[in-house]
Each structure stands twice: as structure tokens, then as C-alpha cells.
Design an enzyme around this catalytic site. Structure first.
Site, PDB file in Angstrom:
ATOM      1  N   LYS A 111      15.739  14.163 -85.443  1.00 34.41           N
ATOM      2  CA  LYS A 111      16.968  14.948 -85.444  1.00 34.41           C
ATOM      3  C   LYS A 111      17.282  15.515 -86.817  1.00 34.41           C
ATOM      4  O   LYS A 111      17.857  16.597 -86.926  1.00 34.41           O
ATOM      5  CB  LYS A 111      18.148  14.119 -84.925  1.00 34.41           C
ATOM      6  CG  LYS A 111      18.118  13.914 -83.420  1.00 34.41           C
ATOM      7  CD  LYS A 111      19.480  13.519 -82.886  1.00 34.41           C
ATOM      8  CE  LYS A 111      19.441  13.330 -81.377  1.00 34.41           C
ATOM      9  NZ  LYS A 111      20.702  12.781 -80.852  1.00 34.41           N
ATOM     10  N   LYS A 193       8.970  15.399 -74.641  1.00 34.10           N
ATOM     11  CA  LYS A 193       9.822  14.880 -73.568  1.00 34.10           C
ATOM     12  C   LYS A 193      10.772  15.947 -73.027  1.00 34.10           C
ATOM     13  O   LYS A 193      11.152  16.876 -73.745  1.00 34.10           O
ATOM     14  CB  LYS A 193      10.571  13.626 -74.021  1.00 34.10           C
ATOM     15  CG  LYS A 193      11.777  13.891 -74.875  1.00 34.10           C
ATOM     16  CD  LYS A 193      12.681  12.668 -75.018  1.00 34.10           C
ATOM     17  CE  LYS A 193      13.909  13.102 -75.821  1.00 34.10           C
ATOM     18  NZ  LYS A 193      14.877  12.094 -76.123  1.00 34.10           N
ATOM     19  N   LYS A 196      17.621  18.066 -72.551  1.00 37.64           N
ATOM     20  CA  LYS A 196      18.636  19.065 -72.229  1.00 37.64           C
ATOM     21  C   LYS A 196      18.871  20.029 -73.382  1.00 37.64           C
ATOM     22  O   LYS A 196      19.493  21.075 -73.204  1.00 37.64           O
ATOM     23  CB  LYS A 196      19.940  18.421 -71.728  1.00 37.64           C
ATOM     24  CG  LYS A 196      20.497  17.320 -72.582  1.00 37.64           C
ATOM     25  CD  LYS A 196      21.586  16.517 -71.844  1.00 37.64           C
ATOM     26  CE  LYS A 196      21.967  15.296 -72.668  1.00 37.64           C
ATOM     27  NZ  LYS A 196      22.176  14.069 -71.989  1.00 37.64           N
TER      28      LYS A 196
HETATM   29  P1  TYM Z   1      20.738  10.250 -73.916  1.00 35.28           P
HETATM   30  O1  TYM Z   1      22.090  10.787 -73.631  1.00 35.28           O
HETATM   31  O2  TYM Z   1      19.813  11.032 -74.768  1.00 35.28           O
HETATM   32  O3  TYM Z   1      19.975   9.971 -72.568  1.00 35.28           O
HETATM   33  C1  TYM Z   1      20.531   9.163 -71.526  1.00 35.28           C
HETATM   34  C2  TYM Z   1      19.445   8.321 -70.887  1.00 35.28           C
HETATM   35  O4  TYM Z   1      18.377   9.153 -70.398  1.00 35.28           O
HETATM   36  C3  TYM Z   1      17.134   8.679 -70.892  1.00 35.28           C
HETATM   37  N1  TYM Z   1      16.234   9.847 -71.069  1.00 35.28           N
HETATM   38  C4  TYM Z   1      15.039   9.960 -70.500  1.00 35.28           C
HETATM   39  N2  TYM Z   1      14.338   9.151 -69.695  1.00 35.28           N
HETATM   40  C5  TYM Z   1      13.126   9.567 -69.271  1.00 35.28           C
HETATM   41  N3  TYM Z   1      12.587  10.766 -69.602  1.00 35.28           N
HETATM   42  C6  TYM Z   1      13.248  11.619 -70.419  1.00 35.28           C
HETATM   43  N4  TYM Z   1      12.721  12.795 -70.738  1.00 35.28           N
HETATM   44  C7  TYM Z   1      14.537  11.224 -70.909  1.00 35.28           C
HETATM   45  N5  TYM Z   1      15.465  11.819 -71.708  1.00 35.28           N
HETATM   46  C8  TYM Z   1      16.490  10.957 -71.796  1.00 35.28           C
HETATM   47  C9  TYM Z   1      17.466   8.007 -72.204  1.00 35.28           C
HETATM   48  O5  TYM Z   1      16.476   7.079 -72.570  1.00 35.28           O
HETATM   49  C10 TYM Z   1      18.790   7.364 -71.892  1.00 35.28           C
HETATM   50  O6  TYM Z   1      18.601   6.099 -71.261  1.00 35.28           O
HETATM   51  N6  TYM Z   1      21.549   6.826 -77.457  1.00 35.28           N
HETATM   52  C11 TYM Z   1      21.646   7.060 -76.029  1.00 35.28           C
HETATM   53  C12 TYM Z   1      23.017   6.875 -75.470  1.00 35.28           C
HETATM   54  C13 TYM Z   1      23.621   5.562 -75.756  1.00 35.28           C
HETATM   55  C14 TYM Z   1      23.291   4.323 -75.166  1.00 35.28           C
HETATM   56  C15 TYM Z   1      24.158   3.365 -75.746  1.00 35.28           C
HETATM   57  C16 TYM Z   1      22.359   3.945 -74.205  1.00 35.28           C
HETATM   58  C17 TYM Z   1      24.631   5.324 -76.638  1.00 35.28           C
HETATM   59  N7  TYM Z   1      24.958   4.007 -76.627  1.00 35.28           N
HETATM   60  C18 TYM Z   1      24.100   2.024 -75.392  1.00 35.28           C
HETATM   61  C19 TYM Z   1      22.303   2.589 -73.875  1.00 35.28           C
HETATM   62  C20 TYM Z   1      23.159   1.643 -74.453  1.00 35.28           C
HETATM   63  C21 TYM Z   1      21.207   8.504 -75.773  1.00 35.28           C
HETATM   64  O7  TYM Z   1      21.266   9.346 -76.616  1.00 35.28           O
HETATM   65  O8  TYM Z   1      20.870   8.763 -74.479  1.00 35.28           O
END
Ligand code: TYM
Length: 328
Positions: A111, A193, A196
Site C-alpha cells: 500500500k 488477487k 475492489k
Molecule cells: P478487506 O476489507 O480487504 O477484505 C475482507 C475479507 O475478504 C478477504 N479477501 C479475499 N479473499 C479471497 N480472495 C480475494 N481476492 C480476497 N480479497 C479480500 C480478506 O482476506 C478479508 O477476510 N484488514 C481486513 C479487515 C479487518 C479485519 C479485522 C478482518 C479489520 N479488522 C479483524 C478480520 C479481523 C481487510 O482489509 O479486509
């Protein structure tokens, strides 16, 4: 009952990657566990956001989670900024996290490369807030995709360290990462990957895409030239489509290979597109209905915030006491 925590950033409509990697599991877990799910708007502002847009997206994400099967009666479904305990614990945990550890986070490195003009301290300490999200509820399990594994490891290390310095305080959480769909790749560049924030919308499926758009994107998905539907190293495009198909239909790779022997990629892509479209249709319909009832959504997130605050209060009090803050 064991406790589950997970979160998602309201930085746009979820993709098929978010859905298959994480959210699809969240609903079914509600029966066996006490689940706490959060829209993590505080994480979202580590990248500059337009305020009106962030507000709209947070509400949309909230409605989307309900449309994806999270029942606000069964689970605690809330917006992160509505519970100040996360940020409060985050400060304490930050004092138990090393600069070097945060510097090694691959998401931070990625990032900060992409946002070279805004490498802010929040982006750097992002994983500390994430650790606080999880630890403040003493969650046992955290259902996430592959890309969050490193952050989760850090949360475990921080918990263990704090427990070691004082006395057992935090549950050390385990990840719950799906086998076939932990990393869904871009449809146009299967080496990276699905995200969005991809500037090319053909790379991802938004879970609100209509049937025609879904079919068109799958038809255009990048594959390879050997024409065989089989899961093998070097076939990133086909492997990805197979993972998507496997995750939605529940079929294993061997079954998929035999289903498509002698058939072309065209047939296979069409079958994947159709199963995705069928799977997402009810989500899209429910979402539209929910967005028409803002009062209901507001009632749900208000109740969710209250429950979340109650659940985290004890942990925060305990932590403040252990580190030596005077009780009020
Ligand atoms: P975020 O918002 O990027 O994504 C949400 C969830 O989707 C999963 N994910 C994917 N899984 C498979 N293939 C992909 N291409 C893909 N893109 C995203 C992510 O692994 C995630 O589970 N840091 C986290 C949010 C967060 C969080 C937490 C999660 C904040 N606090 C505490 C768990 C526990 C994030 O940015 O997810």
C-alpha cells in the site's frame, strides 16, 4: 460457545473474492458460534476517502452483509467507529508492537508503494488496530482470506506478548481460512488477487453485478492456450476459475476435471459464470430491498453498537488495570 470476529472495509461494493474468501463463511458460522462482524470504517481512512462516499459505502456494506446471510438478530453486526474500545485498546497494543514487526507487513509495503504520497502513520499501525478489533472481544476464530494471514499472526504475537508480560489476558485467536477460495485472483491478470480497488472492472466481479455483466466478464477471463480444464502449476487463470467453481458448487477439482474433459474453455467459463450469477442473484435482490428501508438498517446498527460496546467493556477495563492506569 466459541467466539468469532471478522471485519471488512467499506471501501466499495464487495467483490467475489471478498465473498468466497470470507463472507460466504460468516453466515453458516452463526449457528455454531457467537459471531461479531464489523464494518471497519476506521481502517478505511488509512487511505484518503471522500466523506459522503464513505458514509454511503458503510451503509451499503452493512446492508450487503445482511443480504449475504448475516442475521443481525443472531450476530453482533456493527460499525467499528461506533465502539471506541477498538481505538482505545489499539493505543495500548501499539506499545507492545515493534516498529520492525510493522515494517515487515507485506500489505503495508504494497500500500505504501501504491500511495507513495500518503504513507501515513495509520497505514503503518493498521495491523495494531486490527489486533485490537479481534482481541478486545477475546475472539477464538477469525474467518478471513489468505491476504489477512500475516496480520492475524501479528495479532497472535501481540496477544501472547501481552499475556507473557502480565498474566493471561487475551485469547490467542486462530485463523479460519477456506481451502479452495482463500485467494481469488483477478480475471484479467490471474497473477494478482481480485480486488475492489482494481482500476479495470473486468478484473473483478462485484457481488452486485447483473447476470449479463457477470457472464461477459467470465467470457473474457484470461486463461491459457493448452485447452485443458485441469488444476496444474502455471495455469493461473484456469486454476482460479476452478477454485471459484469448486467453492460455489462444492465439487472437488477431480470432479470438475472429469465434468469438462473433451469440452472447451468456452463451455467451462459459461458454467462458472452461470453458477456465480445464480449464487449472487438473491444477494442483489435482498440488497435492493434492504437499501429501501434505511430505518431498519439504522435500528440494526444502533443495536449492534450497543452490544459491541458491552462485550468489549470488560476486556478494556482489565487491560487498563494491568498496565497501571488508575481506575475511575
Ligand atoms: P478487506 O476489507 O480487504 O477484505 C475482507 C475479507 O475478504 C478477504 N479477501 C479475499 N479473499 C479471497 N480472495 C480475494 N481476492 C480476497 N480479497 C479480500 C480478506 O482476506 C478479508 O477476510 N484488514 C481486513 C479487515 C479487518 C479485519 C479485522 C478482518 C479489520 N479488522 C479483524 C478480520 C479481523 C481487510 O482489509 O479486509
Amino acid at each position: 460457545k466459541k467466539r468469532i470476529f471478522s471485519g471488512i472495509q467499506p471501501t466499495g461494493i464487495f467483490t467475489l473474492g471478498n465473498y468466497l474468501g470470507a463472507i460466504k463463511n460468516w453466515g453458516p458460522l452463526q449457528d455454531e458460534y457467537n459471531c461479531i462482524y464489523s464494518i471497519v470504517d476506521q481502517h478505511a481512512i488509512t487511505v484518503r476517502q471522500d466523506p459522503a462516499k464513505l458514509r454511503r459505502q458503510s451503509l451499503e456494506c452493512y446492508a450487503l452483509l445482511i443480504a449475504c446471510g448475516i442475521d443481525p438478530e443472531k450476530s453482533v453486526l456493527f460499525i467499528q467507529s461506533h465502539n471506541p474500545a477498538h481505538a482505545q485498546l489499539s493505543w495500548v497494543l501499539g506499545c507492545f508492537t515493534q516498529f520492525g514487526e510493522l515494517s515487515r507487513m507485506t500489505q503495508f509495503k504494497d500500500k505504501s508503494q501504491k500511495n507513495a504520497d500518503n504513507i501515513n502513520a495509520g497505514l503503518f499501525t493498521y495491523p495494531v488496530l486490527m489486533a485490537a478489533d479481534i482481541l478486545v472481544y477475546n475472539a477464538d476464530l477469525v474467518p478471513v482470506g489468505q491476504d489477512q494471514k500475516q496480520h492475524l499472526e501479528l495479532a497472535r504475537d501481540i496477544a501472547g506478548r501481552f499475556n507473557g508480560v502480565y498474566s493471561p489476558t487475551f485469547t490467542v485467536p486462530e485463523g479460519y481460512i477456506p481451502k479452495t477460495s482463500a485467494k481469488i485472483m483477478s480475471l484479467t491478470e490471474p497473477g494478482k488477487k481480485m480486488s475492489k480497488s482494481d482500476p479495470n472492472p473486468n478484473g473483478y466481479i462485484s457481488i452486485l453485478d447483473d447476470v449479463d455483466t457477470i457472464l461477459r466478464k467470465f467470457k473474457r477471463a484470461v486463461t491459457d492456450s493448452d485447452g485443458e480444464v485441469c488444476y496444474r502449476a502455471g495455469k493461473d487463470g484456469i486454476n482460479n476459475l476452478m477454485s471459484i467453481y469448486a467453492s460455489i458448487t462444492g465439487k472437488d477439482f477431480a470432479a470438475i476435471e472429469s465434468e469438462f474433459t473433451g469440452k472447451g474453455y468456452g463451455d467451462f467459463k459459461m458454467a462458472v459464470g452461470e453458477c456465480v450469477a445464480d449464487c449472487l442473484r438473491p444477494v442483489r435482490e435482498d440488497f435492493a430491498r434492504l437499501m429501501g428501508d434505511k430505518a431498519y438498517l439504522q435500528a440494526c446498527y444502533t443495536k449492534g453498537a450497543e452490544s459491541a460496546r458491552q462485550l468489549s467493556a470488560k476486556c478494556l477495563r482489565k487491560v487498563y488495570k494491568k498496565v497501571g492506569f488508575i481506575e475511575l
